[in-house]
Write a protein that holds these residues in place. Structure first.
Motif, PDB file in Angstrom:
ATOM      1  N   SER A  92       0.391  -1.004   0.001  1.00  0.00           N
ATOM      2  CA  SER A  92      -0.349   0.029   0.208  1.00  0.00           C
ATOM      3  C   SER A  92       0.654   1.181  -0.280  1.00  0.00           C
ATOM      4  O   SER A  92       1.243   1.867  -0.189  1.00  0.00           O
ATOM      5  CB  SER A  92      -0.940  -0.241   1.418  1.00  0.00           C
ATOM      6  N   SER A  93       1.586   1.352   0.371  1.00  0.00           N
ATOM      7  CA  SER A  93       2.791   2.196   0.778  1.00  0.00           C
ATOM      8  C   SER A  93       3.648   2.267  -0.405  1.00  0.00           C
ATOM      9  O   SER A  93       3.636   4.142  -1.237  1.00  0.00           O
ATOM     10  CB  SER A  93       3.870   2.367   1.928  1.00  0.00           C
ATOM     11  N   ALA A  94       4.141   1.606  -1.603  1.00  0.00           N
ATOM     12  CA  ALA A  94       4.131   1.236  -3.084  1.00  0.00           C
ATOM     13  C   ALA A  94       3.598   2.087  -3.198  1.00  0.00           C
ATOM     14  O   ALA A  94       3.852   2.934  -4.563  1.00  0.00           O
ATOM     15  CB  ALA A  94       5.339   0.573  -3.001  1.00  0.00           C
ATOM     16  N   LEU A  95       2.005   1.818  -3.631  1.00  0.00           N
ATOM     17  CA  LEU A  95       0.924   2.708  -4.183  1.00  0.00           C
ATOM     18  C   LEU A  95       0.979   3.903  -4.019  1.00  0.00           C
ATOM     19  O   LEU A  95       0.427   4.730  -4.969  1.00  0.00           O
ATOM     20  CB  LEU A  95      -0.596   1.471  -4.276  1.00  0.00           C
ATOM     21  N   VAL A  96       0.422   4.410  -2.633  1.00  0.00           N
ATOM     22  CA  VAL A  96       0.563   5.122  -2.671  1.00  0.00           C
ATOM     23  C   VAL A  96       1.809   6.579  -3.352  1.00  0.00           C
ATOM     24  O   VAL A  96       1.308   7.579  -4.084  1.00  0.00           O
ATOM     25  CB  VAL A  96       0.545   5.750  -1.062  1.00  0.00           C
ATOM     26  N   ALA A  97       3.654   5.810  -3.078  1.00  0.00           N
ATOM     27  CA  ALA A  97       4.349   6.686  -3.830  1.00  0.00           C
ATOM     28  C   ALA A  97       3.984   6.815  -4.850  1.00  0.00           C
ATOM     29  O   ALA A  97       4.249   7.556  -5.555  1.00  0.00           O
ATOM     30  CB  ALA A  97       5.272   5.731  -3.167  1.00  0.00           C
ATOM     31  N   VAL A  98       3.785   5.564  -5.662  1.00  0.00           N
ATOM     32  CA  VAL A  98       3.493   5.754  -7.076  1.00  0.00           C
ATOM     33  C   VAL A  98       2.484   6.350  -7.813  1.00  0.00           C
ATOM     34  O   VAL A  98       2.371   7.275  -8.947  1.00  0.00           O
ATOM     35  CB  VAL A  98       3.190   4.077  -8.381  1.00  0.00           C
ATOM     36  N   VAL A  99       1.028   6.615  -7.245  1.00  0.00           N
ATOM     37  CA  VAL A  99       0.129   7.524  -7.277  1.00  0.00           C
ATOM     38  C   VAL A  99       0.559   9.414  -7.529  1.00  0.00           C
ATOM     39  O   VAL A  99      -0.028   9.628  -7.953  1.00  0.00           O
ATOM     40  CB  VAL A  99      -1.022   7.320  -6.334  1.00  0.00           C
ATOM     41  N   ILE A 100       1.215   9.224  -6.257  1.00  0.00           N
ATOM     42  CA  ILE A 100       2.064  10.728  -5.710  1.00  0.00           C
ATOM     43  C   ILE A 100       3.088  11.238  -6.510  1.00  0.00           C
ATOM     44  O   ILE A 100       3.107  12.197  -7.644  1.00  0.00           O
ATOM     45  CB  ILE A 100       2.236  10.870  -4.829  1.00  0.00           C
ATOM     46  N   GLY A 101       3.385  10.154  -7.513  1.00  0.00           N
ATOM     47  CA  GLY A 101       4.393  10.120  -8.897  1.00  0.00           C
ATOM     48  C   GLY A 101       3.727  10.574  -9.754  1.00  0.00           C
ATOM     49  O   GLY A 101       4.010  11.602 -10.600  1.00  0.00           O
ATOM     50  N   VAL A 102       2.978   9.607 -10.082  1.00  0.00           N
ATOM     51  CA  VAL A 102       2.388   9.518 -11.267  1.00  0.00           C
ATOM     52  C   VAL A 102       1.595  10.613 -11.700  1.00  0.00           C
ATOM     53  O   VAL A 102       1.247  11.469 -12.514  1.00  0.00           O
ATOM     54  CB  VAL A 102       1.441   8.706 -11.663  1.00  0.00           C
ATOM     55  N   VAL A 162       8.487  12.524  -8.374  1.00  0.00           N
ATOM     56  CA  VAL A 162       8.345  13.441  -8.964  1.00  0.00           C
ATOM     57  C   VAL A 162       8.493  13.430 -10.920  1.00  0.00           C
ATOM     58  O   VAL A 162       7.819  14.115 -11.471  1.00  0.00           O
ATOM     59  CB  VAL A 162       7.206  14.646  -8.112  1.00  0.00           C
ATOM     60  N   ALA A 163       9.795  13.618  -9.985  1.00  0.00           N
ATOM     61  CA  ALA A 163      10.946  14.590 -11.243  1.00  0.00           C
ATOM     62  C   ALA A 163      11.409  13.772 -12.770  1.00  0.00           C
ATOM     63  O   ALA A 163      10.535  13.913 -13.783  1.00  0.00           O
ATOM     64  CB  ALA A 163      12.300  15.170 -10.611  1.00  0.00           C
ATOM     65  N   ILE A 164      11.234  12.040 -12.434  1.00  0.00           N
ATOM     66  CA  ILE A 164      10.919  11.146 -13.774  1.00  0.00           C
ATOM     67  C   ILE A 164       9.492  11.134 -14.214  1.00  0.00           C
ATOM     68  O   ILE A 164      10.229  11.226 -16.075  1.00  0.00           O
ATOM     69  CB  ILE A 164      11.189   9.901 -12.217  1.00  0.00           C
ATOM     70  N   PHE A 165       8.617  11.244 -13.495  1.00  0.00           N
ATOM     71  CA  PHE A 165       7.578  11.383 -13.949  1.00  0.00           C
ATOM     72  C   PHE A 165       7.367  12.581 -15.070  1.00  0.00           C
ATOM     73  O   PHE A 165       6.479  12.019 -16.363  1.00  0.00           O
ATOM     74  CB  PHE A 165       6.487  11.236 -13.351  1.00  0.00           C
TER      75      PHE A 165
END
Length: 282
Positions: A92-102, A162-165
């Motif tokens: 769930s933490s990884a999913l939160v991180a991905v959603v924020i980045g995307v 965020v930067a890479i996305f």
């Protein structure tokens, strides 16, 4: 369009789907691993009858066996149960991180690539600043500022992505904006925002999906590393990084480190392999 043409189109569509679904065995195995991890995170009680927080002192530091697949820890708790129950926090933490980045990175890249001009210059410089800071260092800075919890570690990991996305989305938007069908949409009277959401965004997002899958695996590693350093939830939580951190103090019983480390590595490798397969699949 004739009936024969419809049949030809339908057959070609079925063939394209068949080719897409035909995957190497290692990719299929990776999907099985990821599906198992997701099942662990959704319903851990279906995979173990042991408690992740209550142990039997007489059973402490037992080696792997049929009764305890991953052995037991220094408090007699079943390590397999702790790994399984810790999956929910890690995933769930990884999913939160991905959603924020995307969302954040994609929005920045979309605006910079489509609007251009001074907006592109300002946002591009902001992205350059973020890219100049090592991702893990940026995550440590953010989690230190907002507090030591797993959800905060997820937010910090998402900010560092965020930067890479933004960079990838900007490049795809610029390429799509110069396509012939986008110019035709402008000439036919389509508004800028309609063309952005109807044509540019769907086509530019194709490269974001493999990157998001890859970032999911990387986020698991970063969050586990933050938990290992003590930036996540404290015991009796069972985050994978925290389990490895606790196990390093008991080197005579190596399964305390090997078990959670193996699950972490296997998950990340499986996610990375799926990401590579997605990049090669249209």
């Amino acid at each position: 369009m004739t009936f024969a043409s419809n049949l030809t189109l339908s057959a070609s569509t079925r063939n394209s789907w068949a080719e897409a679904l035909r995957m190497p065995a290692i990719v299929a195995l990776s999907f099985v691993v990821v599906a198992t991890i997701i099942a662990w995170s959704v319903a851990p009680q279906l995979f173990t009858t042991y408690s992740p927080v209550i142990g039997v002192p007489a059973d402490k530091l037992l080696g792997p066996s049929t009764a305890h697949w991953f052995g037991t820890d220094h408090l007699g708790r079943d390590l397999y149960a702790r790994v399984v129950y810790g999956t929910a926090s890690s995933v769930s933490s990884a999913l939160v991180a991905v959603v924020i980045g995307v969302l954040a990175g994609g929005f920045i890249g979309l605006l910079a690539g489509f609007l251009g001009g001074w907006v592109d210059v300002v946002l591009a410089r902001l992205v350059d600043v973020l890219l100049s800071i090592p991702k893990f260092l940026l995550a440590v800075i953010v989690v230190t500022a907002i507090g030591f919890e797993t959800i905060n570690a997820a937010i910090a990991t998402g900010v560092s992505a965020v930067a890479i996305f933004a960079r990838v989305t900007r490049a795809e938007v610029i390429k799509t904006r110069q396509a012939t069908f986008v110019e035709a949409a402008f000439l036919s009277g389509g508004s800028r925002w309609y063309i952005l959401w109807r044509h540019v965004l769907p086509n530019a997002s194709r490269s974001v999906l493999p990157l998001a899958v890859l970032q999911f695996g990387e986020s698991i590693l970063v969050i586990a590393s933050l938990a290992f350093l003590g930036y996540g939830d404290p015991p009796p939580a069972s985050d994978w990084g925290l389990l490895i951190s606790i196990g390093k103090d008991y080197l005579k019983w190596p399964w305390l480190v090997y078990a959670p480390a193996f699950i972490t590595i296997l998950t990340v490798l499986s996610v990375n392999r799926i990401s590579r397969w997605l990049r090669k699949t249209d």
